[in-house]
Design a protein around this motif. Structure first.
Motif, PDB file in Angstrom:
ATOM      1  N   TYR A  73      -9.587   2.166  -6.156  1.00 56.52           N
ATOM      2  CA  TYR A  73      -9.599   1.217  -4.964  1.00 56.52           C
ATOM      3  C   TYR A  73     -10.789   0.388  -4.613  1.00 56.52           C
ATOM      4  O   TYR A  73     -11.916   1.072  -4.868  1.00 56.52           O
TER       5      TYR A  73
ATOM      6  N   VAL B 259      -1.091   8.098  -7.257  1.00 53.39           N
ATOM      7  CA  VAL B 259      -1.233   6.396  -7.224  1.00 53.39           C
ATOM      8  C   VAL B 259      -1.485   6.018  -8.509  1.00 53.39           C
ATOM      9  O   VAL B 259      -2.632   6.288  -9.076  1.00 53.39           O
TER      10      VAL B 259
ATOM     11  N   MET C   8      -7.730   7.738   0.168  1.00 54.53           N
ATOM     12  CA  MET C   8      -7.786   7.186  -1.540  1.00 54.53           C
ATOM     13  C   MET C   8      -8.663   8.212  -2.240  1.00 54.53           C
ATOM     14  O   MET C   8      -8.549   8.394  -3.512  1.00 54.53           O
TER      15      MET C   8
ATOM     16  N   ALA D 274       2.246   1.872  -3.341  1.00 50.20           N
ATOM     17  CA  ALA D 274       1.131   2.367  -4.357  1.00 50.20           C
ATOM     18  C   ALA D 274       0.960   4.004  -3.948  1.00 50.20           C
ATOM     19  O   ALA D 274       1.038   4.976  -4.892  1.00 50.20           O
ATOM     20  N   ARG D 275       1.122   4.283  -2.595  1.00 51.77           N
ATOM     21  CA  ARG D 275       1.021   5.837  -2.001  1.00 51.77           C
ATOM     22  C   ARG D 275       2.282   6.578  -2.914  1.00 51.77           C
ATOM     23  O   ARG D 275       2.006   7.731  -3.154  1.00 51.77           O
TER      24      ARG D 275
ATOM     25  N   VAL E  67      -5.764  -0.543  -6.507  1.00 51.35           N
ATOM     26  CA  VAL E  67      -5.469  -0.945  -5.161  1.00 51.35           C
ATOM     27  C   VAL E  67      -6.738  -1.719  -4.666  1.00 51.35           C
ATOM     28  O   VAL E  67      -8.060  -1.413  -4.683  1.00 51.35           O
TER      29      VAL E  67
ATOM     30  N   SER F  86      -3.679  -5.943  -0.629  1.00 48.29           N
ATOM     31  CA  SER F  86      -3.280  -6.024   0.802  1.00 48.29           C
ATOM     32  C   SER F  86      -4.001  -6.988   1.166  1.00 48.29           C
ATOM     33  O   SER F  86      -5.411  -6.882   1.363  1.00 48.29           O
TER      34      SER F  86
ATOM     35  N   VAL G 198      -1.901  -3.426  -6.564  1.00 47.94           N
ATOM     36  CA  VAL G 198      -1.536  -3.926  -5.318  1.00 47.94           C
ATOM     37  C   VAL G 198      -2.823  -4.300  -4.582  1.00 47.94           C
ATOM     38  O   VAL G 198      -3.530  -3.960  -4.765  1.00 47.94           O
TER      39      VAL G 198
ATOM     40  N   LEU H 280       0.683  -1.177   0.066  1.00 48.75           N
ATOM     41  CA  LEU H 280      -0.108   0.015  -0.078  1.00 48.75           C
ATOM     42  C   LEU H 280       0.672   1.094   0.019  1.00 48.75           C
ATOM     43  O   LEU H 280       0.525   2.078  -0.534  1.00 48.75           O
TER      44      LEU H 280
END
Length: 261
Positions: A209, A175, A202, A148-149, A179, A159, A157, A145
């Protein structure tokens, strides 16, 4: 009869020869020697998407390797990443915490080590360098994460039961990756406040995301060893077979979208 057998052998020999390949690899991140693990199946294609697998706080153990092999079975070349250096791992919580803190306490170190692994994976002749994603578990989930940030060049990505809090929130337009966050709704390590803050972050960043909460599920839900490790270290972690199945399916769905031919 011999001719028939020879013909069958000729037709099917590529299938018989194709198999899962495993390779322990050494690479450098700064002055530190990293020891990763590669898995791929050449029967799945000559140029495959690549997936980085970032381990739990225990370190690069057999569980991370197993996930790399599972990804290879799906047609990806997977690199189980070493974030601690030297391939270190432990089943003792105090050691694992020390390993993790040695990385997170130094600004930029996690990204340096992640980027070194990404570079190695992208350089493999059987990997499509334009199609690389990352997944992570626990500490690894938080790590991907954060990558990605920071705008690391990744298609996606994922998580799995990762921490959502960050000192460096994503900035608008930063980003690049899709996500996917897969979380246990009863995870005592992830608060309702951190979930709300993550979603707000986000949204502000304009990220693509998806957040999934599995009701009644606690931390570590993908790892069959979670119950044993939790008991040994007095940690509130437990395996959940259904959440494991559903979360892996969600990852597969995302990858099928981002890695379309």
């Amino acid at each position: 009869m011999k001719l028939v057998l020879l013909l069958i052998s000729f037709l099917f020999s590529p299938l018989l020869q194709a198999a899962l390949h495993e390779e322990n690899v050494e690479y450098r991140a700064g002055d530190t020697v990293m020891k990763g693990y590669l898995a791929w199946d050449d029967a799945k294609g000559a140029k495959q998407p690549g997936v980085l697998v970032v381990h739990e706080w225990w370190g690069l153990n057999e569980y991370a390797r197993k996930r790399a092999r599972m990804l290879a079975d799906l047609g990806y070349t997977a690199l189980a990443v070493d974030m601690y250096g030297g391939g270190k791992y432990s089943e003792h919580g105090k050691d694992a915490a020390a390993f993790m803190n040695s990385v997170t306490a130094r600004a930029g170190l996690a990204q340096q080590r992640f980027e070194a692994a990404r570079e190695l994976l992208a350089s493999r002749p059987n990997v499509d360098a334009a199609k690389i994603a990352a997944i992570g578990y626990c500490f690894g989930g938080s790590t991907v994460l954060n990558m990605a940030r920071q705008g690391v060049d990744l298609a996606a990505v994922v998580s799995f039961h990762g921490n959502l809090a960050t000192q460096t929130p994503a900035q608008p337009g930063k980003v690049k990756a899709r996500v996917l966050v897969l979380n246990g709704a009863a995870d005592g390590f992830v608060t309702a406040e951190s979930i709300a803050a993550f979603k707000q972050e986000m949204d502000k960043a304009g990220a693509d995301y998806r957040f999934v909460n599995y009701p009644g599920v606690i931390h570590g839900f993908t790892n069959p060893d979670a119950d044993r490790l939790g008991k040994a270290n007095d940690l509130a972690v437990a395996y959940d077979a259904e959440a494991d199945r559903q979360s892996w399916a969600a990852m597969r769905e995302l990858f099928s979208e981002v890695f379309k031919p």
